[in-house]
Design a protein around this motif. Structure first.
Motif: not given
Length: 332
Positions: A47-53, A185-196
């Motif tokens: 859930r956290q890595i998906l974010g808005e997706e 959406n790979a870039e979004r997932y990578r960004n969400n991962r970094a934040v998490y």
């Protein structure tokens, strides 16, 4: 403990019927990415890595409403979900003995599978029998000069998610799998991962700070002990009635007496249990000790979380933060 070792003919028939119920036109329609997780920590990490997706993904949690990992067996509906999903995430220990049969029946031949114990590799720990624990039959393992080397029958400690350090590694693997499945959406997932991952690191530091400041460095559990990964991360010692994956529910007089004597010797103010405990063993240990005013504290193993709690905002981080507050009290 009884395990599902083969899919019955009836189950195969039902599974085949369920999976073939869609018409060719329905099957060809674009569908959401299907992700199936066995336990809550995996589910929330996704859930956290998906974010808005999240709305573009059909995410399923198999073990909910306090279902025990060690006794879970999949329903027919669960088998159907697994068979057709795009990403399946499971722990990979003895409790997941049913998974091989489930994957053998998969209709999605492109399914990606993440086994948490496999991801950890040599960091995975063998189930441990420590002084005072209720005697139980453990599968054998062999030792060599470099440490313990498991054979194919070794029982691993499955509770890998209770280490925030492990969580970072496992979340990275999940983000990589999601990026591969959904390259747009790979870039979004990578960004969400970094934040998490940063949030996980901050909480990890808070745990270490709490242990460093503590006057007590030992926990005593009148229960199973699924927290070995956590305690070893921060250099804590422990005593417990049962190992983490034990199926035992009754403690012998010798175990009770040992733990009662140990809690007196160490001068501990608290005795610990997991969220599923009925507290009977802990209460007996307190009665047998020299201080009947000791308190029972509950650490959450996070293996199964109630759907109502999830709806009300429970997350892996919020539950681990709650555990930190309990730990701080126990080590005071």
């Amino acid at each position: 403990m009884k395990r599902l070792t083969a899919i019955t003919p009836i189950l195969l028939l039902v599974l085949a019927t369920a999976l073939s119920s869609c018409s060719p036109s329905e099957i060809s329609k674009e569908k959401k990415i299907g992700i199936v997780c066995t336990i809550f920590p995996q589910y929330d990490w996704v859930r956290q890595i998906l974010g808005e997706e999240r709305d573009d993904v059909e995410l399923t949690l198999l073990l909910d409403n306090k279902v025990d990992l060690h006794s879970y067996q999949p329903s027919i509906a669960d088998m159907v979900k697994i068979s057709d999903c795009d990403l399946f995430i499971f722990v990979g220990g003895e409790s997941d003995g049913w998974v091989d049969d489930a994957l053998a029946q998969a209709v999605n031949q492109d399914m990606r599978v993440l086994n948490l114990l496999d991801i950890l590799g040599e960091s995975a720990k063998i189930e441990e029998m420590t002084e005072g624990m209720e005697a139980e039959q453990f599968d054998s393992y062999k030792e060599d000069a470099g440490g313990r080397e498991a054979d194919e029958d070794t029982a691993y400690d499955e509770h890998v998610w209770l280490s925030l350090k492990n969580a970072r590694l496992l979340c990275s693997a999940i983000a990589d799998a999601l990026s591969s499945l959904d390259a747009d959406n790979a870039e979004r997932y990578r960004n969400n991962r970094a934040v998490y991952l940063e949030k996980l690191s901050l909480l990890d530091s808070a745990y270490q700070g709490a242990v460093n400041a503590a006057s007590v460095k030992t926990l005593l559990f009148g229960d199973r002990f699924p927290f070995r990964y956590l305690t070893e991360d921060y250099g804590l010692a422990y005593y417990a009635a049962f190992a983490g994956c034990s199926a035992e529910t009754e403690a012998s007089f010798e175990t009770i007496a040992f733990l009662a004597e140990k809690i007196d010797t160490l001068g501990l103010k608290h005795i610990m249990v997991t969220e599923s405990s009925d507290k009977r063993i802990a209460e007996t240990i307190i009665r047998e000790s020299k201080d009947s005013n000791r308190q029972i504290l509950v650490l959450d193993s996070l293996q199964s979380v109630a759907l109502g709690d999830i709806a009300n905002g429970a997350t892996y981080l919020s539950l681990m933060e709650s555990n930190l507050r309990v730990l701080e009290e126990a080590l005071h």
